[in-house]
Write an enzyme that holds these catalytic residues in place. Structure first.
Site, PDB file in Angstrom:
ATOM      1  CG  HIS B  75      49.303  40.334  34.660  1.00 27.52           C
ATOM      2  ND1 HIS B  75      47.997  40.332  35.095  1.00 27.52           N
ATOM      3  CD2 HIS B  75      49.953  41.250  35.419  1.00 27.52           C
ATOM      4  CE1 HIS B  75      47.859  41.230  36.073  1.00 27.52           C
ATOM      5  NE2 HIS B  75      49.017  41.794  36.273  1.00 27.52           N
ATOM      6  CG  ASP B 195      45.248  47.418  39.567  1.00 27.76           C
ATOM      7  OD1 ASP B 195      45.814  47.065  40.613  1.00 27.76           O
ATOM      8  OD2 ASP B 195      45.818  48.070  38.655  1.00 27.76           O
ATOM      9  CG  HIS B 368      49.099  49.690  39.270  1.00 31.04           C
ATOM     10  ND1 HIS B 368      48.424  48.551  38.905  1.00 31.04           N
ATOM     11  CD2 HIS B 368      50.405  49.425  39.125  1.00 31.04           C
ATOM     12  CE1 HIS B 368      49.308  47.620  38.562  1.00 31.04           C
ATOM     13  NE2 HIS B 368      50.517  48.121  38.677  1.00 31.04           N
TER      14      HIS B 368
END
Lengths: 552, 552
Positions: B75, B195, B368
């Protein structure tokens, strides 16, 4: 009379693949399996890897036979090399009918070898090979007709599980021989050699029967073509597609060379039950309505040359993937293939297909025992000594832990690597020596000629390419007579590299022109040094630099 | 006044990595994240991959700021290239304090860029960037201080989740802002960008709290040193090791450059709580009794240059792995790294260590969201339009299926690939154009100079090496004046290749000697053809053949 049995693993311990294990008793040797391993990502350019047969090289006359547990490549793929190199083609091969059929087909691709001697036995049958009494034991695995082995000598019985899972409800066949394993255990087992592949997985591996409802759901919901990719050798899965197609009014076509070859052998031997009209040619299927067709194909591991990858790339000659297609990957990636499989899945999605794969649906189960099954094998056979086989060190250690939990004494568990010679008597076991073992690379027609040196060269070339300098030396003066000519590949994109190569040549020339009369080796070294430094300064890359000195 | 918002993903859609998304409203543009991707196995020699910044090249004056969701490399890793190439260093970067600290440290390694302008905000805070009102939303992830974004313009609110999981019991911090997400959902969300990494995983991702009892068991049972490998950015895991060490009377030492750097920044910002005396220098720890020491290190992904791989290889300068060591891989392999991680585990076992890794123990959880959390995010925010982000196509499609199950209309779900421009109004969304996007390779100091042509050359070289032929041509007659000189690398092991190169030169010479006066290009082509054929016949390999014509 001898009273020691020697077990000599030449492959499959400390790795998944190229399984090969020798049993030596007195002067008699038998070979159990002779498989290949597929190369890892950093085995550049290698086609397949085979075991080092070195231990057998001066003992061919003592080998009484080759005993095969099942027909997978990692158990039979090295036979053409073993028979072509070390053992005479007349060496008898003992195998179940399906393994025998697959071996025959494989060896027929090497006609120079001649015709092998194959002796067919079924699970439950026994035979004598030299000093060994061998019995084929019924197990279940991801190919039909796989067996475990009970190998008897005067020191006792050794059980080799082969590749196994305990499937109570296999798609075809009678399932594992639990009671025979128990009987052997009750009679006394000296050593158990057991498949460790699934030793990191808790619980039980599900039965192949789990697949059926998942296939039914997919076949009920699909409105277009169904394409199922799986292993050609996973014949029960092919059977399940044929059965599901029958239930849902579709015909089945097969795509991919190995799928056609394997199913043909399996049909002849009764391992595939095909109702009349259920199977059609691929070309015929492609002219039927989409919702009447299912295609079974190879390439579920993402292999670039196999049918599924070519469909994903749009380069398959007959099948063009389109929106409405449902594509099932009825497999999971073998470790190391994840990237390739993911790429194929993504490209199939990009073509508009609906792609179904584990864990999104129960379309695959493993062919290897999980921890609870491995414990059951230990509980049935109650071995005195335990040797986990068929696995990387991590799997062998995990399997060893299970054996300790099951009460096997730590000193009776042998985590062996290839080449370790384990000597067994009636009441003892110890590693007595180490014999050479390792990876023999097959690259094109070369077997064993590629070693670490060439592999390092390929690694350097793969990373940063090469620069070649042709340095002219005056035959009259022995001095470098002009700027070197440079050629490079794999280093920079030449059309857009500007004057980089020109400046590199200038740099080398600036070093060489002041050197005067110089020995050839010194010219080479100075050029290499100047160019290596130049390219690292300019690009932070480290190409291989090769220098050729010419007269001119 | 404009009434359309354009979303332009330049990276992270159709791949895991190099996340970068543009928001464009009128003349104002903001950049959300600018990450790198690690190369796949067939991106030969590439160090990292960055997004194609082409769309921004003539619009730098319209970029109002760069908004960062969290400090992971995928990122923020491309910031040095974005700021060095397209945007002025003065472009304001909006980030949470930890992300800001990591960005500062990273950019300080590129001193030529100058000093960046970083504006720090915390979760819950909002700020204006050009036409955009941005709010940082509290989420949980595998690095502290990560945020989601609410981005408001006059067309409505867009929520970008960042990388997230819903952890009710994080190791530190207050956890996700469920109620704020619900409030935003109640007020109306135009679009959700969420996501997709975990979209193939059923259920809920476990809390980081799950690790604690597993660590306690390991710390209780270990009799020697404990070495825990994890991600340097996974600071909660480092905290958990420190806490477990405290409970079990061990001190902690850190090993690995990035581990030292990241924990230093985190300590300064209060993201790591270190009781006095809990942390010691590595050299000091190595002189303490083994059962008083725990070491936290990098390299859990098997990276050959990281500390753990060097310990496995026996090349770490300070730490020699030995029997009695307990080594914990507190991570799972990122797809593509399985082979490297397995190799490290196996080599640690070979050194006698006890190695613990998932799934053998609960020593790692994902950062995640799994499917049920992704559904919760959809349920809280109730978006009109849904754009799955951060995933390969397979993940985006799986996430799209979840959204359909949650009642989002199929036509309101946009499975986008990089470069697709999605135009949003108050009540519509459509893909209006495609802008260039793709992989820009960083190799050494070169950015973007390596393309498909060089990649193909490296592939050929990696597989079969090269043969170079230096062909002498008489300047007087224009005829080839002698046998070519051959040089090869990566093709065969020369010391054992016998007269192969000699015969190859003879073959080429037999073609060239009868050619008479020939154009240079024709000489090159004939030599290439003769040698390519010769080596394929002899070795079944296809080396690159390069020909240089010299005068002599």
């Amino acid at each position: 009379m001898t009273n020691t049995l020697r077990l000599i693993p030449l492959g499959g311990l400390g790795e998944i693949g190229k399984n090969m294990l020798l049993f030596e008793f007195g002067r008699d040797i038998i070979v159990v399996d002779a498989g290949i391993m597929f190369p890892e990502h950093d085995m550049w350019g290698i086609d397949v890897v085979i075991p080092d047969f070195g231990y057998l090289r001066d003992k061919a006359d003592r080998v009484r036979g080759i005993v095969i547990t099942h027909g997978h490549e990692d158990h039979v793929g090295a036979l053409p090399y073993l028979l072509g190199d070390v053992l005479p083609i007349a060496t008898p091969i003992y195998a179940t009918p399906l393994a025998a059929g697959l071996i025959e087909a494989k060896l027929s691709e090497f006609p120079a070898l001649g015709k092998p001697t194959i002796r067919r036995f079924k699970a439950g049958e026994g035979f004598r090979v030299g000093a060994f009494e061998v019995e084929f034991l019924a197990i279940t695995h991801s190919i039909p007709d796989g067996v475990g082995l009970a190998i008897r000598t005067s020191v006792g019985t050794v059980i080799h599980t082969g590749d196994f899972k305990f499937d109570y409800t296999p798609v075809r066949g009678g399932g594992p021989g639990f009671s025979r394993l128990g009987q052997l255990g009750a009679q006394g087992v000296l050593a158990l050699l057991s498949d460790s592949t699934g030793a990191e997985r808790a619980g039980y591996t599900p039965s192949e029967a789990l697949i059926e409802p998942a296939f039914d759901t997919i076949f009920r919901e699909a409105t277009g073509r169904i394409i199922v990719a799986t292993f050609a050798s996973l014949l029960s899965r092919v059977q399940q597609v044929i059965d599901a197609a029958q239930r849902h009014n579709r015909v089945v076509a097969l795509a991919g060379y190995s799928m056609l070859k394997t199913t043909e052998i399996a049909r002849q031997l009764g391992h595939l039950q095909v109702p009349s009209g259920a199977l059609v040619e691929l070309n015929e299927a492609l002219h039927l309505p989409d919702d009447r067709v299912a295609i079974v194909t190879t390439g579920s591991q993402g292999q670039p040359e196999a049918a599924l990858a070519r469909m994903a790339e749009g380069t398959h000659r007959q099948i063009e993937v389109k929106p409405g297609d449902t594509i099932v990957l009825s497999s999971t990636p073998i470790p190391g293939n994840e990237e390739e499989v993911a790429r194929v899945i993504n490209k199939l999605f990009a073509r508009g297909a609906n792609v179904i794969y584990p864990p999104l649906a129960n379309v695959h189960v493993s062919g290897h025992a999980s921890q609870e099954e491995q414990k059951l094998m230990l509980a049935l056979t109650r071995p005195r000594f335990f040797v986990p086989v068929h696995g990387e060190l991590r799997h062998l250690h995990a399997h060893g832990r299970l054996a300790r939990q099951m009460g096997v004494a730590a000193e009776n568990i042998f985590i062996l690597e290839n080449g370790a010679v384990l000597e067994l008597t009636r009441d003892s076991a110890q590693v007595v020596e180490r014999t050479p073992s390792g990876n023999i690379f097959v690259d094109g027609s070369g077997v064993g000629d590629i070693g670490p040196a060439v592999m390092r060269e390929r690694e350097v070339l793969a990373r940063d390419g090469f620069v070649l300098a042709v340095v002219p030396v005056s035959p009259a003066t022995g001095e470098v007579s002009g700027k070197p000519e440079l050629v490079s590949r794999g280093l920079v994109y030449l059309p857009e590299s500007g004057d980089l190569m020109e400046r590199a040549a200038e740099r080398a020339w600036s070093v060489l022109r002041v050197a005067g009369k110089t020995k050839r080796q010194a010219i080479i070294e100075r050029t290499q040094e100047a160019l290596s430094r130049f390219f690292f300064e300019e690009t932070k890359r480290k190409p291989m630099v090769v220098v050729v000195v010419t007269e001119g």
